[in-house]
Design a protein around this motif. Structure first.
Motif, PDB file in Angstrom:
ATOM      1  N   TYR A  68       0.972  -1.339   0.037  1.00 54.62           N
ATOM      2  CA  TYR A  68       0.301  -0.049   0.112  1.00 54.62           C
ATOM      3  C   TYR A  68       1.099   1.106  -0.182  1.00 54.62           C
TER       4      TYR A  68
ATOM      5  N   GLY B 280      -2.818  -1.006  -3.148  1.00 50.55           N
ATOM      6  CA  GLY B 280      -3.631  -0.147  -2.289  1.00 50.55           C
ATOM      7  C   GLY B 280      -2.865   1.348  -2.150  1.00 50.55           C
TER       8      GLY B 280
ATOM      9  N   LYS C 271     -11.236   3.896  -4.897  1.00 48.15           N
ATOM     10  CA  LYS C 271     -12.197   3.028  -4.777  1.00 48.15           C
ATOM     11  C   LYS C 271     -12.773   2.528  -6.026  1.00 48.15           C
TER      12      LYS C 271
ATOM     13  N   ARG D  34      -7.706  -0.634  -2.700  1.00 50.99           N
ATOM     14  CA  ARG D  34      -8.053  -0.530  -1.322  1.00 50.99           C
ATOM     15  C   ARG D  34      -7.197   0.479  -0.729  1.00 50.99           C
ATOM     16  N   SER D  35      -7.585   0.839   0.688  1.00 53.41           N
ATOM     17  CA  SER D  35      -6.880   1.838   1.130  1.00 53.41           C
ATOM     18  C   SER D  35      -6.766   1.925   2.590  1.00 53.41           C
TER      19      SER D  35
ATOM     20  N   THR E 197     -10.888   2.126   3.101  1.00 55.00           N
ATOM     21  CA  THR E 197     -11.370   0.837   3.298  1.00 55.00           C
ATOM     22  C   THR E 197     -11.101   0.645   4.873  1.00 55.00           C
ATOM     23  N   SER E 198      -9.966   1.243   5.363  1.00 55.07           N
ATOM     24  CA  SER E 198      -9.528   0.875   6.947  1.00 55.07           C
ATOM     25  C   SER E 198      -8.734   2.021   7.629  1.00 55.07           C
TER      26      SER E 198
ATOM     27  N   ALA F 269     -10.618  -8.075   4.980  1.00 55.22           N
ATOM     28  CA  ALA F 269     -10.084  -6.503   4.918  1.00 55.22           C
ATOM     29  C   ALA F 269      -9.287  -6.209   3.636  1.00 55.22           C
TER      30      ALA F 269
ATOM     31  N   GLY G 123      -9.282  -8.150   0.901  1.00 53.69           N
ATOM     32  CA  GLY G 123     -10.208  -8.882  -0.402  1.00 53.69           C
ATOM     33  C   GLY G 123      -9.466 -10.042  -0.720  1.00 53.69           C
TER      34      GLY G 123
END
Ligand SMILES: [Zn+2]
Length: 545
Positions: free
Chosen positions: A185, A216, A235, A240-241, A264-265, A452, A454
């Motif tokens: 990420y 992400g 998104k 994801r992020s 995402t989180s 979380a 995916g």
């Protein structure tokens, strides 16, 4: 932890010798993020057996990660890297029913694990792969993780540079190195030649990030139109992020803003009390506060939760319920702040002596420069405030879980006396302290982590059809999570002599069986060699004995 790559590298590294200092100052001014902060990548894999055409794990007690209670004895069949059969073979206290056992031919590898506990591989949702400031080669970090059953990590910020992390990810996926599966990420804006100040620039960077192969984005904060554009575009294109809402931007963009935009989180906890404010709009900062003074930053943060709406109040409930509706993930990383409430515990953890590299130990030492090393005036008062801070924070996290919310397990090791692998197990203990049943703790560490990220179709639980990522331990971790520490748990034998039990025995990743204790022994040797080479020993700050 919050950190700025170039800045933290520059400030941290320059604590070394004079000549190096001058050299690095020059490098720091000119080098790119990727060039400046890379650690040594892992060597070719020399550990692990398999994958096997057929591997049978016999007689284990299974904790499958879904929240189901333990069941066993079962035999588990793995073909190459896939779980193909889970067979109940009897009842506790009775001999195994041999006729029920899956058949092994002469080519089948069989491990007799009667009475051992088997769990899904652990997922560390906040796992920096070390840094030059810490002086931690990737091999050291990976082996500490794998020795504690961590088979998947999310690197939140790709601090060694995206290309570097993707290279390691790729080699890990092919099992060319001993390492968990890696998700990258990228820190938002990493590699950008100029600051990102418009929505269009933000969207362009987000698309480039995907094109480069990142999984992400990790955000720290930016102005609202940039945050909105970046999160929603990310998104839209299917990535994801994660976000650490740093204090510099929370007054204008808190966790609710992020969740509504499609984050995402959330990492840690910053930005959540701010979303819960009801009688103020800005944290009650001391008036001589300076964010660059980490003593200020962390001491004032310890007073933050009590400035938010009280637990179970209307506003508290409304914020929680909206986050739940948005399917938002909390990744609290409780452990990384634990020194704030008990500095001596963190400093004197028994594993430091044997498993903490001297360079990492120096990085932890009190300093006005190194990130997370603000221990030059940490008082009883700060510890007490942090204890209360934890109580309010844990109340939110536990209730979020009770209402069906996804809470994951992330360690953020390599800062504030928290060591890779060991700190992950500590995180489990702190989820337990927050109110989670041990089975809920394991679910957070496994199934919820996979969701979380995916990856729930292939990872996160021990079920037929899934990838064979597993943790095997001789003791029951539900009765005592400490048996998962590399140093094990203390018992006493029949001669009244204290002994250690547990410690992960095998970590299986992608069908390959790793001797977890050997991985720890390798780390021990690395630390011994480093101490010898540097002619140094581990000393507590300010003490010369
Ligand atoms: Zn972090």
């Amino acid at each position: 932890m919050i950190w700025l790559f170039t800045l933290s590298y520059c400030t941290l590294s320059s604590t070394n010798r004079m000549l190096k200092k001058i050299l690095l100052a020059v490098i720091c001014l000119t080098a790119t993020i990727q060039l400046s902060a890379q650690i040594q990548p892992a060597p070719d894999r020399g550990e692990g057996d398999g994958p096997y055409d057929k591997l049978i794990l016999r007689g284990v007690v299974l904790i499958d990660g879904t929240g189901a209670p333990p069941t066993g004895p079962v035999d588990i069949v793995i073909e190459k890297n896939i779980i193909t059969r889970i067979q109940n073979v009897g009842y506790p206290g009775l001999p195994i029913n041999e006729s029920r056992r899956p058949h092994a031919d002469e080519k089948t590898k069989v491990l007799d694990l009667e009475g051992h506990y088997l769990l899904p591989g652990f997922i560390d949702m906040h796992a920096h792969i070390g840094g030059t400031g810490q002086g931690t080669p990737a091999e050291y970090v990976y082996k500490l993780w794998m020795a504690h059953g961590v088979t998947t990590v999310r690197d939140p910020s790709a601090g060694n540079g995206l290309d570097w992390v993707l290279g390691q990810k790729n080699r890990s996926a092919k099992n060319q190195i001993t390492a968990p599966r890696i998700l990258a990420y990228t820190a938002f804006g990493q590699g950008s030649e100029s600051p990102i100040t418009t929505a269009d620039q933000a969207k362009a960077w987000v698309n480039q990030n995907k094109a480069k192969g990142a999984d992400g984005i990790k955000f720290f904060g930016a102005k609202p139109e940039v945050m909105e554009a970046a999160i929603s575009e990310n998104k839209r294109i299917g990535l994801r992020s994660a976000m650490h809402h740093q204090q510099l931007d929370v007054a204008r963009w808190n966790v609710l803003n992020s969740a509504r935009a499609g984050l995402t989180s959330m990492e840690h906890w910053y930005g959540l009390p701010e979303a819960l404010f009801q009688d103020r709009t800005i944290q009650d900062f001391r008036l001589d506060y300076n964010y660059q003074n980490e003593q200020h930053r962390f001491a004032e943060a310890g007073k933050l939760w009590k400035q938010a709406a009280p637990p179970y109040s209307e506003h508290w409930n409304n914020v929680m319920n909206e986050l739940l509706e948005l399917d938002f993930t909390l990744d609290p990383t409780f452990n990384i702040y634990e020194a704030n409430r008990d500095l001596m515990r963190a400093r004197t953890a028994e594993w430091h002596e044997v498993y903490t590299l001297p360079s990492l130990w120096r990085f932890y030492a009190p300093s006005r420069q190194s990130h997370g090393s603000y221990w030059f005036d940490w008082t009883t008062e700060e510890e007490l405030q942090w204890k209360e801070n934890y109580r309010l924070w844990m109340t939110f996290v536990n209730e979020y879980k009770n209402r069906g919310g996804r809470v994951t397990t992330g360690s953020d090791s390599g800062f504030i006396y928290q060591l890779y692998g060991f700190a992950y197990i500590r995180e489990m203990e702190l989820l337990r302290e927050a109110g989670f049943h041990p089975l809920e703790v394991i679910r957070s560490a496994t199934m919820y982590g996979a969701e979380a990220l995916g990856l729930e179709k292939t990872l996160g639980t021990v079920e037929v059809g899934k990838l064979a990522d597993m943790v095997i331990v001789e003791e029951n971790p539900l009765q005592n999570l400490k048996v998962l520490y590399g140093t094990g748990a203390i018992r006493i034998d029949e001669n009244n002599k204290p002994i250690r039990v547990g410690g992960v025995k095998y970590t299986i990743k992608d069908g390959i069986v790793y001797d977890a204790k050997q991985l720890l022994a390798d780390v021990k040797k690395m630390v011994e060699e480093a101490k010898e080479k540097e002619n140094t020993s581990l000393k507590q700050p300010g003490l010369d004995w």
